[in-house]
Design an enzyme around this catalytic site. Structure first.
Site, PDB file in Angstrom:
ATOM      1  N   SER A  41       0.820  -1.213   0.000  1.00 51.26           N
ATOM      2  CA  SER A  41       0.000   0.000   0.000  1.00 51.26           C
ATOM      3  C   SER A  41       0.854   1.264   0.000  1.00 51.26           C
ATOM      4  O   SER A  41       0.559   2.218  -0.721  1.00 51.26           O
ATOM      5  CB  SER A  41      -0.939   0.008   1.207  1.00 51.26           C
ATOM      6  OG  SER A  41      -1.959  -0.951   1.015  1.00 51.26           O
ATOM      7  N   SER A  47      -2.807  -8.010  -6.283  1.00 50.71           N
ATOM      8  CA  SER A  47      -2.429  -6.885  -5.424  1.00 50.71           C
ATOM      9  C   SER A  47      -3.593  -5.902  -5.317  1.00 50.71           C
ATOM     10  O   SER A  47      -3.897  -5.398  -4.240  1.00 50.71           O
ATOM     11  CB  SER A  47      -1.171  -6.201  -5.942  1.00 50.71           C
ATOM     12  OG  SER A  47      -1.274  -5.904  -7.302  1.00 50.71           O
ATOM     13  N   ASN A  63      -6.175  -7.568  -2.929  1.00 54.69           N
ATOM     14  CA  ASN A  63      -5.824  -8.042  -1.595  1.00 54.69           C
ATOM     15  C   ASN A  63      -4.783  -7.239  -0.830  1.00 54.69           C
ATOM     16  O   ASN A  63      -4.634  -7.435   0.365  1.00 54.69           O
ATOM     17  CB  ASN A  63      -5.323  -9.484  -1.673  1.00 54.69           C
ATOM     18  CG  ASN A  63      -6.359 -10.418  -2.233  1.00 54.69           C
ATOM     19  OD1 ASN A  63      -7.438 -10.557  -1.674  1.00 54.69           O
ATOM     20  ND2 ASN A  63      -6.055 -11.028  -3.355  1.00 54.69           N
ATOM     21  N   TYR A  64      -4.039  -6.380  -1.516  1.00 52.14           N
ATOM     22  CA  TYR A  64      -2.936  -5.717  -0.831  1.00 52.14           C
ATOM     23  C   TYR A  64      -2.999  -4.203  -0.819  1.00 52.14           C
ATOM     24  O   TYR A  64      -2.347  -3.560   0.002  1.00 52.14           O
ATOM     25  CB  TYR A  64      -1.604  -6.143  -1.452  1.00 52.14           C
ATOM     26  CG  TYR A  64      -1.240  -7.561  -1.114  1.00 52.14           C
ATOM     27  CD1 TYR A  64      -0.781  -7.879   0.158  1.00 52.14           C
ATOM     28  CD2 TYR A  64      -1.374  -8.578  -2.044  1.00 52.14           C
ATOM     29  CE1 TYR A  64      -0.451  -9.179   0.490  1.00 52.14           C
ATOM     30  CE2 TYR A  64      -1.050  -9.891  -1.718  1.00 52.14           C
ATOM     31  CZ  TYR A  64      -0.586 -10.177  -0.446  1.00 52.14           C
ATOM     32  OH  TYR A  64      -0.276 -11.464  -0.119  1.00 52.14           O
ATOM     33  N   LEU A  65      -3.727  -3.628  -1.762  1.00 49.27           N
ATOM     34  CA  LEU A  65      -3.712  -2.171  -1.867  1.00 49.27           C
ATOM     35  C   LEU A  65      -4.924  -1.576  -1.160  1.00 49.27           C
ATOM     36  O   LEU A  65      -6.065  -1.860  -1.536  1.00 49.27           O
ATOM     37  CB  LEU A  65      -3.723  -1.770  -3.344  1.00 49.27           C
ATOM     38  CG  LEU A  65      -2.536  -2.326  -4.131  1.00 49.27           C
ATOM     39  CD1 LEU A  65      -2.650  -1.964  -5.597  1.00 49.27           C
ATOM     40  CD2 LEU A  65      -1.226  -1.819  -3.553  1.00 49.27           C
TER      41      LEU A  65
END
Length: 560
Positions: free
Chosen positions: A390, A514, A517-519
């Site tokens: 992030s 990403s 799930n990640y940003l």
DNA sequence: GTAAAGACTTGGAAGAATGTTC
DNA sequence: GAACATTCTTCCAAGTCTTTAC
């Protein structure tokens, strides 16, 4: 989004649903579709035939040529055979599934060729099913269920070099199913003539249905869609934890740098592993049972054979070369210059070890996570991946967004920022089969556009010359319209070129994971608001549903 | 304390739906 | 309006981390 909070561990008060949808029963093949053994027609029993069709359907796939796959399949197939079949069919190489395979291909083709009405009918049936079984009521909300259909039987396809590939995934029956719902709800009825394995009322978990799968013996669940309150809240929490890490990450970094010097081997290993997790966004790396899964590793489970130390490489000092298979057997390959202390520590960890020995022999994920818990409440190894992903997006967006760019160019910048994260997290994909062709198509479009532009420019030039001579209103107008045409074509060309760059750079990179799930979605929402980019350009419908909480919450000044 | 079981997130591929082009 | 390309959705495997059992 901030409704009443439940006491510790309670996930819901009321839960009602209709239970799962089972896979359709097996339909035997028509009489004219033959199976041959050793060149002779053989009529199979229904059970044996069903399993044979699973293999036939995969015949074109590389899987069916792999020895382990064939061996596992044959072993499990034989278990479904009658004793006569078992005594006849002793060699898979003598089995001829091609006729069956052709039949299924023809079926697929026929499905494609169906009339509009037939297709519509199927669509309506699916919608009916979704309407009836695809939703549940959790507390005061009607929520979409993620996977209300039970996985059909078939052959297990592991990823990478999986020792269990080809094994038979058995059919799940109501008797395998545990139903979870609230006591005061209408309890779903099992199919006629069947009963559930169990009905329970556990509001400390979020799942509606579970069963035990026969390949690994693990439990599978039916849960809610990402758009649901319960998933959205958890997602939000995840990013809040990552933001808390942001506040103390400097301290943690100083701490592990100190620990590189520790007298205790365990502490040094922990500190080097954490450095990798932080710097390279490696996964934690839990231990796995040998022989049960493909041989893949993460940080804590790295072995000596997975790294090479170069005191000097390509003009850089203290380079570590990583080469290992990570989650889903995706290769991680990277050459990273590290600090001298890390390098010296790695040399120490590798002393007197065999290639197949653990690099961090005094460390596992549970030791590491316990330590992290002491550094910050709720901190685990994976939070570093979320945090670094992030923060990278936010920083890259700042760096790459050019205020003067038009919307397509800004979106290219967004994709590039997204790409930086995907590269960090090692999210790779197989290049699309049609990649080269589609690139060429795009290039010829660009060439055509360039020619068109040249033409338009020529026309503009002659119009200008004409206007100079004539000096009348009409020719002036012509100049204006030609100018506009040039501008329009320039813009179109630019859009195409941007598209080509984007696609080329994205050849082997998977952005989806990403993004999903990640940003922290609030970063993207804020960026869209700041630059006047419609959110639809960044998130499609499903993604907007999943991130509804963020779209609601974030303003243009949001800081991760 | 450790291993196994359980619950939940993350992952790429394949299939379905939709858009584009001739 | 068929054929192809692209995007979206589904699928289910494979991780992480927590809880339970011994």
């Amino acid at each position: 989004w901030e409704e009443e909070r439940y006491p510790e561990g309670i996930k819901w008060k009321f839960l009602e649903h209709k239970g799962p949808v089972f896979a359709p029963p097996y339909e035997p093949l028509p009489e004219n579709v033959k199976f041959y053994y050793d060149g002779k027609v053989m009529k199979l029993s229904t059970k044996a035939e069903e399993v044979a069709t699973f293999f036939a359907k995969m015949l074109d796939h590389e899987y069916t040529t792999k020895e382990i796959f064939r061996k596992n399949f044959f072993k499990d197939w034989r278990k479904e055979m009658t004793s006569e079949e078992k005594s006849t069919i002793t060699n898979l190489s003598k089995c001829d599934f091609t006729h069956m395979s052709q039949y299924f291909k023809a079926q697929t083709e026929a499905r494609k060729q169906m009339s509009k009405e037939e297709k519509q009918k199927i669509k309506e049936e699916n919608e009916r099913l979704l309407k009836e079984y695809g939703y549940c009521v959790m507390d005061n909300h009607k929520e979409r269920i993620a996977n209300f259909k039970i996985e059909p039987p078939g052959l297990f396809r592991g990823r990478g070099n999986h020792p269990k590939m080809g094994m038979l995934k058995r059919r799940i029956m109501p008797e395998d199913i545990i139903i979870n719902c609230s006591k005061d709800s209408k309890i779903p009825a099992p199919p006629p003539g069947h009963k559930w394995k169990e009905v329970r009322h556990d509001n400390k978990v979020t799942w509606l249905v579970s069963w035990t799968e026969n390949i690994q013996g693990s439990i599978k669940y039916i849960m809610l869609n990402p758009s649901s309150r319960i998933k959205g809240e958890k997602d939000w929490q995840k990013y809040e934890t990552a933001r808390r890490l942001k506040k103390c990450v400097d301290k943690i970094r100083n701490q592990y740098r100190e620990d590189w010097k520790s007298k205790e081997m365990k502490v040094r290993q922990r500190a080097v592993a954490l450095y990798f997790i932080d710097k390279l966004a490696l996964r934690a790396g839990n231990e796995k049972e040998e022989g049960e899964t493909a041989d893949t590793v993460g940080c804590c489970s790295l072995r000596v054979e997975h790294i090479k130390l170069h005191p000097e490489l390509d003009g850089q000092e203290y380079v570590v070369e990583f080469d290992f298979l990570g989650k889903d057997s995706i290769r991680y390959y990277n050459k990273v210059p590290v600090e001298k202390r890390v390098f010296k520590n790695l040399q120490l960890f590798m002393e007197n070890k065999q290639p197949e020995d653990d690099l961090f022999d005094r460390l596992n994920t549970s030791i590491l996570n316990k330590h992290l818990q002491d550094l910050m409440e709720g901190l685990t190894a994976k939070v570093f991946r979320t945090y670094n992903a992030s923060i990278t997006l936010q920083q890259q967006l700042k760096e790459l967004t050019n205020p003067d760019d038009n919307i397509p160019a800004k979106i290219l910048s967004y994709n590039r920022a997204n790409r930086a994260v995907a590269i960090l997290c090692n999210h790779q994909r197989a290049p699309p089969k049609t990649f080269e062709k589609s690139m060429m198509n795009l290039q010829s479009k660009i060439d055509a556009k360039k020619e068109q532009l040249a033409d338009a420019r020529r026309e503009l030039k002659s119009a200008k010359a004409d206007a100079k001579v004539r000096r009348d209103e009409k020719s002036k107008k012509t100049v204006e319209s030609k100018k506009k045409a040039v501008q329009r074509i320039e813009e179109q060309l630019m859009k195409l070129e941007v598209q080509a760059t984007d696609r080329e750079e994205n050849k082997q990179i998977a952005l989806g994971t990403s993004k999903l799930n990640y940003l922290d979605p609030r970063i993207s929402v804020a960026w869209c608001k700041k630059w006047g980019i419609p959110i639809e350009k960044i998130y499609n419908k499903t993604q907007r549903e999943k991130f509804a909480w963020a779209i609601d919450m974030a303003e243009e000044d949001y800081e991760f």
